[in-house]
Design a protein around this motif. Structure first.
Motif, mmCIF file in Angstrom:
data_model
loop_
_atom_site.group_PDB
_atom_site.id
_atom_site.type_symbol
_atom_site.label_atom_id
_atom_site.label_comp_id
_atom_site.label_asym_id
_atom_site.label_seq_id
_atom_site.Cartn_x
_atom_site.Cartn_y
_atom_site.Cartn_z
ATOM 1 N N PRO A 111 0.567 -6.496 -3.297
ATOM 2 C CA PRO A 111 1.753 -6.427 -5.052
ATOM 3 C C PRO A 111 2.292 -5.390 -4.684
ATOM 4 C CG PRO A 111 -0.573 -6.615 -5.453
ATOM 5 C CD PRO A 111 -1.262 -6.962 -4.153
ATOM 6 N N ALA A 112 2.010 -4.735 -3.728
ATOM 7 C CA ALA A 112 3.180 -3.176 -3.219
ATOM 8 C C ALA A 112 3.963 -4.157 -2.235
ATOM 9 C CB ALA A 112 2.166 -1.863 -2.359
ATOM 10 N N GLY A 113 3.747 -4.711 -1.203
ATOM 11 C CA GLY A 113 4.872 -5.338 -0.693
ATOM 12 C C GLY A 113 6.044 -6.574 -1.736
ATOM 13 N N SER A 169 -8.758 5.279 3.356
ATOM 14 C CA SER A 169 -9.537 4.178 2.846
ATOM 15 C C SER A 169 -7.490 3.410 2.961
ATOM 16 C CB SER A 169 -9.035 4.037 1.437
ATOM 17 O OG SER A 169 -10.382 4.811 1.012
ATOM 18 N N THR A 170 -7.132 2.239 3.159
ATOM 19 C CA THR A 170 -5.780 1.672 3.734
ATOM 20 C C THR A 170 -5.090 1.322 2.842
ATOM 21 O OG1 THR A 170 -6.484 0.134 4.087
ATOM 22 C CG2 THR A 170 -6.305 1.114 5.988
ATOM 23 N N ASP A 171 -5.793 1.824 1.619
ATOM 24 C CA ASP A 171 -4.859 1.225 0.317
ATOM 25 C C ASP A 171 -4.967 2.664 -0.350
ATOM 26 O OD1 ASP A 171 -3.710 -1.035 0.805
ATOM 27 O OD2 ASP A 171 -4.459 -2.390 -0.958
ATOM 28 N N ASP A 172 -5.006 4.636 -0.364
ATOM 29 C CA ASP A 172 -4.586 5.217 -0.840
ATOM 30 C C ASP A 172 -3.350 5.429 -1.212
ATOM 31 O OD1 ASP A 172 -4.675 7.452 -1.452
ATOM 32 O OD2 ASP A 172 -6.700 8.201 -0.281
ATOM 33 N N ALA A 201 -8.078 -1.659 2.653
ATOM 34 C CA ALA A 201 -7.864 -2.155 1.318
ATOM 35 C C ALA A 201 -8.670 -1.715 -0.075
ATOM 36 C CB ALA A 201 -8.143 -3.580 0.994
ATOM 37 N N ALA A 202 -8.840 -0.540 0.401
ATOM 38 C CA ALA A 202 -9.909 0.404 -0.596
ATOM 39 C C ALA A 202 -8.880 1.295 -0.819
ATOM 40 C CB ALA A 202 -11.286 0.877 0.325
ATOM 41 N N THR A 203 -9.093 2.030 -2.458
ATOM 42 C CA THR A 203 -7.945 2.600 -2.785
ATOM 43 C C THR A 203 -8.526 4.208 -2.738
ATOM 44 O OG1 THR A 203 -8.869 2.550 -4.939
ATOM 45 C CG2 THR A 203 -7.066 0.850 -4.449
ATOM 46 N N HIS A 204 -7.799 5.524 -3.224
ATOM 47 C CA HIS A 204 -8.353 6.586 -3.271
ATOM 48 C C HIS A 204 -9.652 7.291 -3.991
ATOM 49 C CE1 HIS A 204 -7.534 11.005 -2.788
ATOM 50 N NE2 HIS A 204 -7.682 11.314 -4.199
ATOM 51 N N LYS A 252 -2.961 2.834 -9.198
ATOM 52 C CA LYS A 252 -4.119 1.497 -9.609
ATOM 53 C C LYS A 252 -4.951 2.154 -8.657
ATOM 54 C CE LYS A 252 -4.269 -3.238 -9.849
ATOM 55 N NZ LYS A 252 -3.486 -4.739 -9.824
ATOM 56 N N GLU A 253 -6.197 2.054 -9.042
ATOM 57 C CA GLU A 253 -6.969 2.345 -8.797
ATOM 58 C C GLU A 253 -8.254 0.571 -8.313
ATOM 59 O OE1 GLU A 253 -7.648 4.421 -6.244
ATOM 60 O OE2 GLU A 253 -6.254 6.032 -7.172
ATOM 61 N N ARG A 254 -9.236 0.659 -6.762
ATOM 62 C CA ARG A 254 -10.159 -0.282 -6.656
ATOM 63 C C ARG A 254 -11.184 0.271 -6.957
ATOM 64 N NH1 ARG A 254 -8.949 -4.688 -2.668
ATOM 65 N NH2 ARG A 254 -10.613 -5.696 -3.732
ATOM 66 N N THR A 255 -12.330 0.201 -8.163
ATOM 67 C CA THR A 255 -13.838 1.590 -8.090
ATOM 68 C C THR A 255 -14.677 0.322 -8.718
ATOM 69 O OG1 THR A 255 -12.504 1.654 -10.569
ATOM 70 C CG2 THR A 255 -11.826 3.038 -8.704
ATOM 71 N N GLY A 256 -14.220 -0.931 -8.975
ATOM 72 C CA GLY A 256 -15.010 -1.891 -9.587
ATOM 73 C C GLY A 256 -16.343 -2.587 -8.457
ATOM 74 N N GLN A 257 -17.156 -3.491 -9.107
ATOM 75 C CA GLN A 257 -18.292 -3.258 -8.593
ATOM 76 C C GLN A 257 -18.177 -4.002 -7.067
ATOM 77 O OE1 GLN A 257 -21.281 -3.512 -9.391
ATOM 78 N NE2 GLN A 257 -22.091 -4.159 -6.842
ATOM 79 N N GLU A 258 -16.200 -4.756 -6.736
ATOM 80 C CA GLU A 258 -15.772 -5.583 -5.461
ATOM 81 C C GLU A 258 -16.084 -4.265 -4.218
ATOM 82 O OE1 GLU A 258 -12.820 -4.408 -7.536
ATOM 83 O OE2 GLU A 258 -14.232 -4.736 -8.128
ATOM 84 N N MET A 259 -15.800 -2.904 -5.027
ATOM 85 C CA MET A 259 -15.846 -2.065 -4.083
ATOM 86 C C MET A 259 -17.764 -1.145 -3.412
ATOM 87 S SD MET A 259 -13.034 -0.808 -2.954
ATOM 88 C CE MET A 259 -12.506 -2.929 -2.705
ATOM 89 N N GLU A 260 -18.814 -1.664 -4.200
ATOM 90 C CA GLU A 260 -19.992 -1.882 -3.707
ATOM 91 C C GLU A 260 -20.446 -1.561 -2.422
ATOM 92 O OE1 GLU A 260 -23.695 -0.404 -3.825
ATOM 93 O OE2 GLU A 260 -22.011 -0.731 -5.220
#
Length: 530
Positions: free
Chosen positions: A96-98, A411-414, A441-444, A459-467
């Protein structure tokens, strides 16, 4: 320390770098437009200016814009291996950033379609010798390129350069750190990511440091029922304005495996409702850079005297685990040397708009009078630094003074503590033994307890997909702490590249390394990406 200045130079270089094509359809001239002024110049004239600084008669009209910063931007190269450039560019542009970047570039280079831009980026990245603005501009498949300088300047003000450096590095890290062949089978009696069999209790305190105006420090202690006397106590320090619940799951996990844990909550220093109006350079009071590490020392001292805890906590050996600013705290107490001279140089020369949020926090310390400062605490035997704020305050060599093993997460998307400046360059300074856990692809905030994440600035990715990432942190953290105990060899396999890669998913590739490959270190040593 390297300067990261975007401005007009970085913007125009970025615009030109994103316009690649085949040499058989070469552009020969550029139309520069600023308001009612417009001038067409040959690309060779721009090339001469980039090499020598001399302005041709056609460029004189725009001389006020053509500063040394512009020359630096035009001459900068991005060294991408042509063999992997397709994957790197493809992943960057698909994000999305790209996509947003491409939209912004179109506003600065009107007349170029998204398809042409994307094709140009891919073709330009395949050129031997690196991505260079002038070389790329020569290959544009149109006779004339038009650049709106007002839009290019605006584009420069929107770019967080460190974040884009990190984005470009993500795919390179994923590929260059891969363990070839099938990962080792880790199906065994031990699963370091699962809760342990040992019961634990939770005690809560609110301590006050009288020597520092009764500075309040809420503390949770996870007390294992069967700790080994030789096992270090883990002290967890959360990030800026974060609560002690931020990494609560990690404290519980370690306690269930026989490790006592102290979680410290630092005082709130700014009301959240003021975040939109506060002076960013004063977002963190300067004294906090010294007070936060002192908070951890004070808590260790106080709990060592607490009657209910006497003889239960090993406070002669401590592993500091910190996230973000907490990672800074940990590295400082491990012996990382604070270099306020280099910090002031960076903060005085860099533009506010080109800094990452991590830079804002560190630049608050430029008013501290000391030149060099070392906060080393000899009780600290290890550091776990998760997405640490570490790119400026330790200068170009301060982390070489760290006296303990370090496990660092990046995390490369931090977008808050970007990989490139805040972790990868600092990691290069650290002495061995050290470990870098890379989460593509993880965030801060991806590593946080997902039930205790409040409002975020980006925008952060913190949901179940980050388990999978949180599981890897549980497993590697446990293995890291166990290296200081008699169980070191038992847990050693869980602190290896193959184990961490086995925890990966297609959405979140995970890697572990003790050294960075030459392809990455070359990029880190470059003066700039664009």
């Amino acid at each position: 320390m390297k300067k990261n200045r975007v401005g007009f130079g970085g913007a125009i270089a970025l615009v030109l770098s994103l316009l690649g094509a085949t040499p058989s359809q070469a552009a020969e001239q550029v139309t520069l437009r600023f308001g009612p002024f417009e001038q067409t110049v040959k690309i060779s004239e721009i090339e001469t200016y980039a090499k020598t600084g001399e302005l041709s008669p056609n460029l004189q009209l725009f001389g006020v814009f053509l500063t040394p910063e512009v020359r630096k931007g035009l001459n900068a190269k991005l060294a991408i291996d042509p063999k992997t450039s397709g994957a790197v560019v493809g992943k960057l542009l698909q994000s999305p950033a790209g996509q947003q970047l491409m939209t912004n570039v179109q506003s600065a280079a009107p007349g170029l379609t998204p398809e042409l831009l994307q094709a140009g980026v891919s073709l330009a990245a395949q050129q031997i010798g690196g991505l260079n603005a002038i070389g790329v501009a020569k290959a544009i498949p149109t006779q004339t390129i038009t650049i709106d300088l007002s839009q290019a300047v605006a584009l420069g003000s929107k770019i967080n350069l460190s974040y884009w450096k990190s984005q470009a590095l993500g795919t390179l890290l994923e590929k260059s750190l891969v363990v070839e062949g099938s990962p080792v089978n880790f199906n065994s009696a031990i699963d370091p990511t699962a809760p342990g069999p040992i019961a634990y209790s939770k005690l809560s305190y609110i301590l006050a440091d009288r020597a520092r105006n009764d500075r309040p420090l809420p503390v949770d202690v996870f007390l294992s029922s069967k700790p080994s006397p030789q096992t270090p106590t883990v002290v967890i320090s959360p990030g800026f304005e974060a609560s002690r619940n931020f990494l609560g799951y990690l404290g519980q996990h370690l306690a269930s495996h026989g490790i006592n844990v102290i979680v410290v909550e630092h005082p709130t220093v700014i009301p959240m409702f003021r975040l939109t109006s506060v002076d960013l350079e004063k977002l963190l009071p300067a004294q906090e850079l010294l007070d936060r590490p002192k908070d951890l020392q004070f808590v260790m001292n106080e709990l060592g005297q607490e009657s209910m805890l006497k003889g239960k906590l090993n406070l002669n050996q401590v592993v500091i685990a910190g996230h973000s600013m907490g990672g800074y705290d940990a590295l400082a107490l491990a012996g990382g040397e604070l270099n306020f001279d280099e910090l002031r140089q960076f903060c005085n020369r860099s533009r506010m708009i080109s800094r990452s949020p991590a830079d804002w926090l560190q630049c608050s310390g430029k008013t501290i009078k000391e030149r060099i400062l070392n906060l080393r605490d000899n009780r600290v035997v290890g550091v776990i630094a998760l997405n640490p704020v570490a790119g400026r305050i330790f200068g170009s060599s301060g982390l070489s003074q760290v006296k303990t093993p370090v496990l660092m997460l990046t995390s490369t998307d931090d977008g808050l503590t970007p990989t490139f400046d805040q972790q990868l360059q600092p990691f290069m300074q650290l002495p061995q033994p050290k470990y870098l856990l890379t989460a593509i692809a993880a965030t801060h905030l991806s590593v946080s307890d997902r039930l205790n994440v409040g409002q975020t600035l980006v925008k952060e990715r913190t949901g179940q997909e980050m388990e999978p990432l949180r599981a890897a942190v549980r497993g590697t953290t446990l293995a890291f702490v166990k290296q200081f105990t008699a169980e070191a060899q038992t847990y050693r396999p869980y602190l290896t590249p193959a184990y961490v890669q086995s925890r990966s998913t297609p959405e979140i590739p995970l890697r572990l390394s003790s050294d960075l490959p030459p392809s990455i270190t070359r990029l880190l040593n470059m003066a700039g990406m664009f």
